[in-house]
Motif scaffolding. Structure first.
Motif, PDB file in Angstrom:
ATOM      1  N   GLN A 168       5.775   9.272   3.445  1.00 27.98           N
ATOM      2  CA  GLN A 168       5.346   7.874   3.446  1.00 27.98           C
ATOM      3  C   GLN A 168       6.424   7.002   2.787  1.00 27.98           C
ATOM      4  O   GLN A 168       7.317   7.525   2.123  1.00 27.98           O
ATOM      5  N   ALA A 169       6.314   5.686   3.014  1.00 31.57           N
ATOM      6  CA  ALA A 169       7.317   4.771   2.449  1.00 31.57           C
ATOM      7  C   ALA A 169       7.197   4.724   0.922  1.00 31.57           C
ATOM      8  O   ALA A 169       6.100   4.831   0.375  1.00 31.57           O
ATOM      9  N   VAL A 170       8.345   4.609   0.266  1.00 29.01           N
ATOM     10  CA  VAL A 170       8.388   4.407  -1.186  1.00 29.01           C
ATOM     11  C   VAL A 170       9.320   3.214  -1.441  1.00 29.01           C
ATOM     12  O   VAL A 170      10.381   3.116  -0.834  1.00 29.01           O
ATOM     13  N   TYR A 171       8.901   2.322  -2.304  1.00 34.07           N
ATOM     14  CA  TYR A 171       9.670   1.109  -2.598  1.00 34.07           C
ATOM     15  C   TYR A 171      10.149   1.083  -4.044  1.00 34.07           C
ATOM     16  O   TYR A 171       9.588   1.773  -4.907  1.00 34.07           O
ATOM     17  N   SER A 176       0.837  -1.214   0.000  1.00 32.17           N
ATOM     18  CA  SER A 176       0.000   0.000   0.000  1.00 32.17           C
ATOM     19  C   SER A 176       0.868   1.258   0.000  1.00 32.17           C
ATOM     20  O   SER A 176       0.607   2.209   0.746  1.00 32.17           O
ATOM     21  N   ALA A 177       1.907   1.234  -0.793  1.00 30.88           N
ATOM     22  CA  ALA A 177       2.820   2.388  -0.864  1.00 30.88           C
ATOM     23  C   ALA A 177       3.322   2.506  -2.304  1.00 30.88           C
ATOM     24  O   ALA A 177       3.255   1.532  -3.074  1.00 30.88           O
ATOM     25  N   SER A 178       3.835   3.673  -2.641  1.00 30.03           N
ATOM     26  CA  SER A 178       4.335   3.889  -4.001  1.00 30.03           C
ATOM     27  C   SER A 178       5.473   2.913  -4.324  1.00 30.03           C
ATOM     28  O   SER A 178       6.285   2.581  -3.447  1.00 30.03           O
ATOM     29  N   VAL A 179       5.517   2.479  -5.576  1.00 28.80           N
ATOM     30  CA  VAL A 179       6.557   1.525  -6.015  1.00 28.80           C
ATOM     31  C   VAL A 179       7.083   2.006  -7.363  1.00 28.80           C
ATOM     32  O   VAL A 179       6.295   2.269  -8.288  1.00 28.80           O
ATOM     33  N   VAL A 180       8.402   2.139  -7.485  1.00 27.53           N
ATOM     34  CA  VAL A 180       8.980   2.493  -8.791  1.00 27.53           C
ATOM     35  C   VAL A 180       9.644   1.247  -9.368  1.00 27.53           C
ATOM     36  O   VAL A 180      10.255   0.460  -8.639  1.00 27.53           O
ATOM     37  N   GLY A 181       9.509   1.054 -10.665  1.00 26.74           N
ATOM     38  CA  GLY A 181      10.110  -0.110 -11.326  1.00 26.74           C
ATOM     39  C   GLY A 181      11.568   0.180 -11.651  1.00 26.74           C
ATOM     40  O   GLY A 181      11.871   1.212 -12.242  1.00 26.74           O
ATOM     41  N   VAL A 182      12.459  -0.719 -11.237  1.00 29.82           N
ATOM     42  CA  VAL A 182      13.890  -0.494 -11.502  1.00 29.82           C
ATOM     43  C   VAL A 182      14.525  -1.733 -12.128  1.00 29.82           C
ATOM     44  O   VAL A 182      13.993  -2.832 -12.030  1.00 29.82           O
TER      45      VAL A 182
END
Ligand code: UTP
Length: 296
Positions: free
Chosen positions: A247-250, A156-162
């Protein structure tokens, strides 16, 4: 807030300077890989990942995109009259792919500014961003966006594709600073920072953000106050970095082969690989490559 990712944004209002002169009058997202415009692959990925509504951020040059995803009665009736029913179906399917909306970014002020143009379309829900520069193929596996959506559903937190890029290439990308040197939860890691186009010696890692994001709607209030950054543009990366204070970001190290089709060489590689994957072209292209290889 609705926690399901239902909507996606495709920013396609950049100037595409690396592809001039083709992009003088044509959106770079309309350049075809074999016979299909890049943006169609991106939309197919979004739909295969469960996205229901898509907003394309365009500029004044982008009528061809709107026409591509619209019904073309004249073309359909001409094809039908000459018995080309497979092609009628093919072009009709494109118009039925998804609910697609358009909005113009009036000035190319950067990716962050382009995403901000989607504020009222998105409202108070998490959403996806896909960039046409990065085409990802994950044969037999889940589309890259779907992998990110699953990570979002967990956290339930932002996720960027790497993905990992070569050290000497970091200056081209947004580079993330992971909170651990290994990825503790499989492919997922919490981030402590992020920097846009760092110099090689200043890059916090070799994990580069490659055109896929799931963001929470709080990003919009940050984009509204975001000052210009690298290249004099409003950078999405800078706003995501500020989001980490709230907030957390993954980051999620997604599976799949990624083609940088915003770059000429990346585009050529994609064209060759996609052609080799087509039944009707494979043999001819293979024979041609073998022929060429004798000469180099
Ligand atoms: P790029 O940095 O690749 O910029 O933008 P560009 O202008 O498209 O390409 P080059 O570097 O000049 O060749 C990354 C993504 O953000 C979009 C672009 O369309 C691309 O998908 N973008 C960028 C916008 O929508 N608006 C902008 O103001 C800038």
């Amino acid at each position: 807030m609705d926690r399901k990712v239902r909507k996606a944004i495709i920013p396609a209002a950049g100037l595409g300077t690396r592809f001039l002169p083709a992009t003088k009058a044509l959106a770079k997202e309309m350049l075809p890989i074999v016979d299909t415009p890049t943006i169609q692959y991106i939309i197919e990925e979004a739909v295969a990942s469960g996205i229901e509504e898509i907003l394309i951020i365009t500029n004044s040059n982008k009528h061809s995109m709107e026409n591509h995803f619209d019904t073309s009665y004249e073309l359909e009736s001409r094809l039908a009259a000459s018995g080309k029913h497979d092609q009628v179906k093919q072009i009709r399917d494109i118009a039925n792919l998804a609910n697609i909306y358009y909005i113009r970014q009036k000035e190319p002020k950067g990716l962050g500014h382009a995403v901000l143009c989607a504020k009222s379309f998105i409202g108070d829900e998490p959403f996806a961003v896909l960039l046409g520069d990065d085409v990802v193929v994950n044969k037999g596996g889940e589309p890259s966006l779907k992998q990110l959506i699953s990570a979002f559903d967990k956290k339930s937190a932002s996720v960027v594709g790497v993905q990992t890029v070569q050290k000497e290439e970091v200056f081209k990308y947004g580079i993330v600073a992971p909170s651990a040197s290994h990825l503790p939860e499989g492919r997922l890691v919490k981030l402590t920072s992020m920097v846009e186009k760092p110099a090689v010696e200043e890059a916090p890692s070799q994990l580069a953000v490659l055109g896929r994001y799931i963001l929470t709607p709080e990003i919009f209030e940050l984009l509204e106050t975001q000052e210009t950054g690298a290249g004099g543009e409003i950078q999405l990366t800078d706003a995501i970095k500020r989001l980490m204070d709230m907030q957390a970001v993954y980051a999620y190290d997604f599976e799949g082969i990624r083609y940088d089709v915003g770059d000429k060489f990346g585009f050529i590689k994609a064209t060759i690989d996609f052609a080799l994957d087509r039944e009707e072209l494979k043999e001819k292209v293979e024979a041609y490559i073998k022929e060429l290889a004798k000469e180099v």
